[in-house]
Design a protein around this motif. Structure first.
Motif, PDB file in Angstrom:
ATOM      1  N   THR A  33     -24.912 -36.804 -52.129  1.00 17.18           N
ATOM      2  CA  THR A  33     -26.292 -36.474 -52.484  1.00 17.18           C
ATOM      3  C   THR A  33     -26.531 -36.579 -53.991  1.00 17.18           C
ATOM      4  OG1 THR A  33     -25.891 -34.116 -52.812  1.00 17.18           O
ATOM      5  CG2 THR A  33     -26.352 -34.819 -50.571  1.00 17.18           C
ATOM      6  N   ARG A  34     -25.476 -36.863 -54.752  1.00 13.63           N
ATOM      7  CA  ARG A  34     -25.653 -36.990 -56.203  1.00 13.63           C
ATOM      8  C   ARG A  34     -26.547 -38.180 -56.540  1.00 13.63           C
ATOM      9  NH1 ARG A  34     -19.731 -36.912 -58.559  1.00 13.63           N
ATOM     10  NH2 ARG A  34     -18.957 -34.949 -57.708  1.00 13.63           N
ATOM     11  N   PRO A  35     -27.162 -38.142 -57.727  1.00  9.39           N
ATOM     12  CA  PRO A  35     -28.040 -39.255 -58.114  1.00  9.39           C
ATOM     13  C   PRO A  35     -27.343 -40.615 -58.000  1.00  9.39           C
ATOM     14  CG  PRO A  35     -28.247 -37.457 -59.667  1.00  9.39           C
ATOM     15  CD  PRO A  35     -27.169 -37.049 -58.713  1.00  9.39           C
ATOM     16  N   LYS A  74     -31.984 -41.108 -48.608  1.00  7.77           N
ATOM     17  CA  LYS A  74     -31.522 -40.154 -49.616  1.00  7.77           C
ATOM     18  C   LYS A  74     -32.721 -39.739 -50.449  1.00  7.77           C
ATOM     19  CE  LYS A  74     -28.162 -39.954 -53.326  1.00  7.77           C
ATOM     20  NZ  LYS A  74     -28.856 -40.461 -54.503  1.00  7.77           N
ATOM     21  N   ILE A  75     -32.871 -38.435 -50.609  1.00  6.49           N
ATOM     22  CA  ILE A  75     -34.003 -37.903 -51.349  1.00  6.49           C
ATOM     23  C   ILE A  75     -33.462 -37.269 -52.621  1.00  6.49           C
ATOM     24  CG2 ILE A  75     -35.951 -36.308 -51.256  1.00  6.49           C
ATOM     25  CD1 ILE A  75     -35.950 -36.711 -48.243  1.00  6.49           C
ATOM     26  N   GLY A  76     -33.911 -37.742 -53.762  1.00  9.83           N
ATOM     27  CA  GLY A  76     -33.337 -37.334 -55.044  1.00  9.83           C
ATOM     28  C   GLY A  76     -33.922 -36.053 -55.593  1.00  9.83           C
ATOM     29  N   PRO A  89     -24.063 -41.632 -56.292  1.00 11.25           N
ATOM     30  CA  PRO A  89     -22.874 -41.161 -55.569  1.00 11.25           C
ATOM     31  C   PRO A  89     -21.662 -42.042 -55.861  1.00 11.25           C
ATOM     32  CG  PRO A  89     -24.695 -41.720 -54.075  1.00 11.25           C
ATOM     33  CD  PRO A  89     -25.054 -42.233 -55.414  1.00 11.25           C
TER      34      PRO A  89
END
Lengths: 368, 420
Positions: B257-259, A280-282, B261
């Motif tokens: 994809t949220r900071p 996951k890329i923030g 999730p």
């Protein structure tokens, strides 16, 4: 053609320093999710070999953990499958493996019992992708007794660290182990293919007389037997040759042509599954020319680097030209450059680790 | 040790997912970069220590069967128990599954072979993490005949759900399906625990009832409540999604994809297992710019990716922008494309200079019931020729080829299907 695969994975090299403090070199992590042995093992399985013995000696725990029952390579089988061959204690005494030939000799039962006609011997330290069936064809069409894999080594290899061969046609006429003044640039790749019964004969003959190294035995037979060299021209590297070589191999993974060859030609490379979610890329992340593995979370900057599984790069951290192994955490504001971080390392906030003249290394579970 | 058998209902079509479920069962729909919907329920089972699992299939089961296989990724390849796929069969009273209750009824022999104390009925198309021991403990503690997992929904949305009305002891005293004037906001999650002897009795009774549609939600559970049996509501407060529509599917993916999730895939003590193809790790090139996204193994990203979920083995070319989109396994998007608010199914080829998601949304001319929002959907194995411009809420069918495109500009709400 029934072939028994043997992988020599007992090795150790001082030059790898702390990276091999707790693991055999064949268990060295490479390219984000693999271990060195995956390449030889997958090459063998992809060539239809269904019985593979892995000879271990030096700290085998992580290697054993990695191989498990051989399930990822479809080697958890009733017939054949994966055999882990460790030195053992018996009524006659206990014997560490004294060399490659001795190691195989001590496991003669596996050779004697099987119905295989041929044996393919490789090393767990080599990173390459090959279609072995071409080697088998070469061996037969050249009417060879023994086929050794060789390669023209360019100036990125230190020739005095390799076995250097002289070829006449396909036939090997001379082998010099680690010569100071190499006569050619053709190096032996540590891979042997031969008739199993011939190998058994050679081992019975020479190991009992005190010769423990397989290459020396083969060298002594150059006049008597037809030893041929199969010229391999693909990517081939040996992780055991030191930190710089280990680092170079990982960085080669950033090259498209190397990835294409290693991962998409002649079948897949299999490895132990970890069941982690995709990386996951923030929103604060910058990722350039890098490899990211499952379970990674990146909120910082990553450039020209290899991130293994479960690496966590927090916001404001910077990683450049580095190899970051599994479950390592790089906290806010930290800077890591030209470094290899082993597994489960913790780089605290605002810390700096920069390799200047050589690659900086942090051992497993180190905290900076 | 209590003897629990899990039954996963995985035969549903999932009509409201349109072309995403045209060729595959809903539980086999890909989710979250590497998973398929059924992985969540299967993983919950084994994480809860339930290793006896029956999966009831009916609609287009091939991919699902192949995915589950002998259950190896979930450690369900076992000598005792393990996973059993239960398709409809001929012989005796059997035949196609007429409803969820009938599907279980037809497998009474299978269930009896395990002689379970409790049966937990699950759905193969929900996304959530739940320890089933909690609901089973609750069930035992209450001395219940049956327990229904429920979640509190906003009262103004309660008219979309099956609503439970409970007393102070959490016993369900009444049940209303999609009520206009909801008396409670406790919605059923479609997760039920029953004492097997009790359930069996009701299944046999329901089968004999000519007026029944043989469905748990519509027939069997209302009957149990009407009979004043001990049916309790177990309140679940964690993350739970039924990704039943194109929009909810798209939203639930992008939520990951949220900071932080809402569904934690990174919990090492509650892993989600799946069957995937072996692929090397993802490569992000120097020209790439990726923010707020999931990038899976085998991907090669040269372009710009924002707020998107990219599945395994996807190629995104230079100068291409992918925004607010879900791109499934093996898809290739060449250079200079602009893809926004789109779901691209597996193994699609999008040639250079293609734009998807342009303009203002318009009602779908293909199916207004299914394609209700602004999201465009591209079916698996389709090929979109270079330079094509596609609007919002458009549908490109499965296996569409370059020849199927009569126009190079598909306006919002439009569609292209493959002609044989």
């Amino acid at each position: 053609m029934r072939i028994l695969g043997l992988i020599l994975a007992g090795g150790h090299s001082e030059s790898l320093r702390s990276l091999v403090a707790k693991r055999a070199s064949a268990a060295l992590p490479v390219f984000g999710k693999y271990r060195a042995i995956d390449f030889t093992l997958s090459n063998m399985v992809n060539a239809g070999i269904r019985k593979v013995g892995v000879l271990t000696q030096y700290n085998p725990r992580s290697l054993m953990d990695h191989l498990g029952s051989g399930k990822e390579w479809d080697l958890d089988r009733k017939n054949g499958g994966l055999f882990i061959l460790q030195p053992y204690v018996s009524q006659e005494g206990s014997y560490w493996y004294k060399g490659t030939a001795d190691a195989i000799f001590q496991n003669m039962t596996l050779l004697r019992r099987g119905e295989e006609d041929y044996i393919l011997i490789g090393s767990g330290d080599h990173i390459y992708k090959i279609d072995f069936s071409r080697v088998f064809d070469f061996h037969l069409s050249n009417d060879a007794d023994i086929t050794l894999l060789v390669k023209e080594l360019d100036d990125t290899y230190n020739l005095s660290q390799y076995g250097i061969v002289e070829l006449s046609g396909n036939r090997i006429t001379n082998i010099e182990e680690k010569p100071q003044k190499p006569k050619t640039n053709i190096g032996f790749l540590g891979i042997y293919f031969m008739n199993k019964y011939l190998l058994m004969e050679l081992l019975y003959n020479y190991v009992t007389k005190g010769e423990t190294d397989l290459l020396s035995i083969v060298t002594s037979q150059l006049d008597r037997l037809r030893v041929c060299g199969y010229l391999f021209n693909g990517y081939w590297r040996n992780v055991k040759k030191g930190i710089d070589e280990y680092f170079r191999i990982n960085m080669d993974g950033l090259k498209k042509e190397v990835r294409e060859e290693l991962f998409y030609k002649y079948g897949k490379i299999y490895t132990k599954l970890k069941d982690l979610p995709p990386p996951k890329i923030g929103s604060t992340a910058i990722v350039k020319n890098s490899i990211l593995s499952d379970g990674c979370i990146v909120n910082g900057t990553v450039e020209n680097s290899i991130l293994f599984r479960g690496v966590y790069v927090k916001a404001g951290a910077t990683i450049v030209n580095s190899v970051i192994m599994q479950d390592t955490v790089i906290e806010e504001g930290a800077i890591v450059k030209n470094a290899v971080l082993d597994k489960e390392v913790l780089i605290r906030q605002e810390s700096r680790l920069v390799g200047r003249d050589s690659i900086a290394i942090l051992e497993k579970r180190a905290v900076l | 040790m209590r003897n629990v058998l899990a039954l996963i209902l995985a035969g549903g079509h999932g009509k409201r997912l349109g072309i995403l479920t045209e060729k595959i069962a809903k539980p086999a729909v890909p989710f979250g970069g590497k998973y398929r919907l059924i992985d969540f329920t299967l993983s919950n089972c084994v994480n809860s220590g339930i290793y006896q699992v029956g999966v009831l299939t009916q609609y287009r089961p091939h991919l699902l069967n192949n995915h589950i296989n002998i259950g190896r990724p979930w450690d369900l390849d076992r000598k005792k128990g393990g996973v059993t796929i239960l398709p409809p069969y001929l012989g005796g009273v059997s035949g196609w599954y007429k409803g969820t209750a009938n599907a279980v009824y037809q497998n009474i022999e299978y269930i009896e072979s395990y002689n379970p104390d409790f049966v937990i009925i699950l759905s193969g198309d929900h996304v959530y993490a739940m320890d089933y021991n909690d609901i089973i403990d609750f069930h035992i503690l209450k001395g219940a005949d049956g327990t229904i997992a429920c979640i509190e929904v906003p009262i103004e949305e309660a008219n979309r759900f099956g609503i439970m009305i409970t007393n102070l002891e959490h016993k369900i005293v009444d049940f209303e399906e999609k009520p206009a004037q909801p008396r409670s906001n406790l919605a059923s999650l479609g997760i039920y625990v029953f004492n097997w002897r009790f359930l069996k009795e009701y299944l046999i009774e329901d089968e004999a009832d000519q007026s029944s549609t043989h469905d748990f939600g519509h027939d069997v559970i209302p009957k149990m409540i009407k009979d004043n049996r001990k049916i309790y509501a177990y309140r679940f407060s964690g993350y739970w999604r039924d990704v039943g529509t194109i929009k909810s599917y798209w939203e639930s993916n992008l939520e990951l994809t949220r900071p932080i999730p809402p569904l934690n895939l990174y919990d090492r003590h509650w892993r989600f297992y799946t069957q995937t193809e072996e692929m090397p790790p993802a490569y992000c090139a120097s020209s790439s710019r990726i923010v707020n996204s999931i990038i899976s193994e085998g991907c090669e990203i040269h372009g710009i990716v924002e707020n998107s979920v990219i599945f395994q083995g996807v190629y995104i070319g230079e100068n291409t922008v992918v925004k607010n989109s879900v791109i499934m396994t093996g898809t290739c998007i060449e250079r200079d494309c602009l893809i926004s608010d789109t779901i691209v199914a597996e193994r699609v080829t999008i040639q250079e200079r293609v734009t998807i998601g342009k303009g203002e949304p318009a009602p779908s001319r293909l199916d207004e019931e299914v394609y209700t929002d602004h999201i465009s959907v591209i079916g698996m194995y389709s090929k979109i020729p270079a330079g094509v411009i596609i609007g919002k809420n458009c549908v490109i069918g499965i296996g569409v080829t370059e020849r199927d495109f009569e126009l190079s500009n598909i306006e919002s709400g439009g569609y292209v299907l493959h002609r044989e």
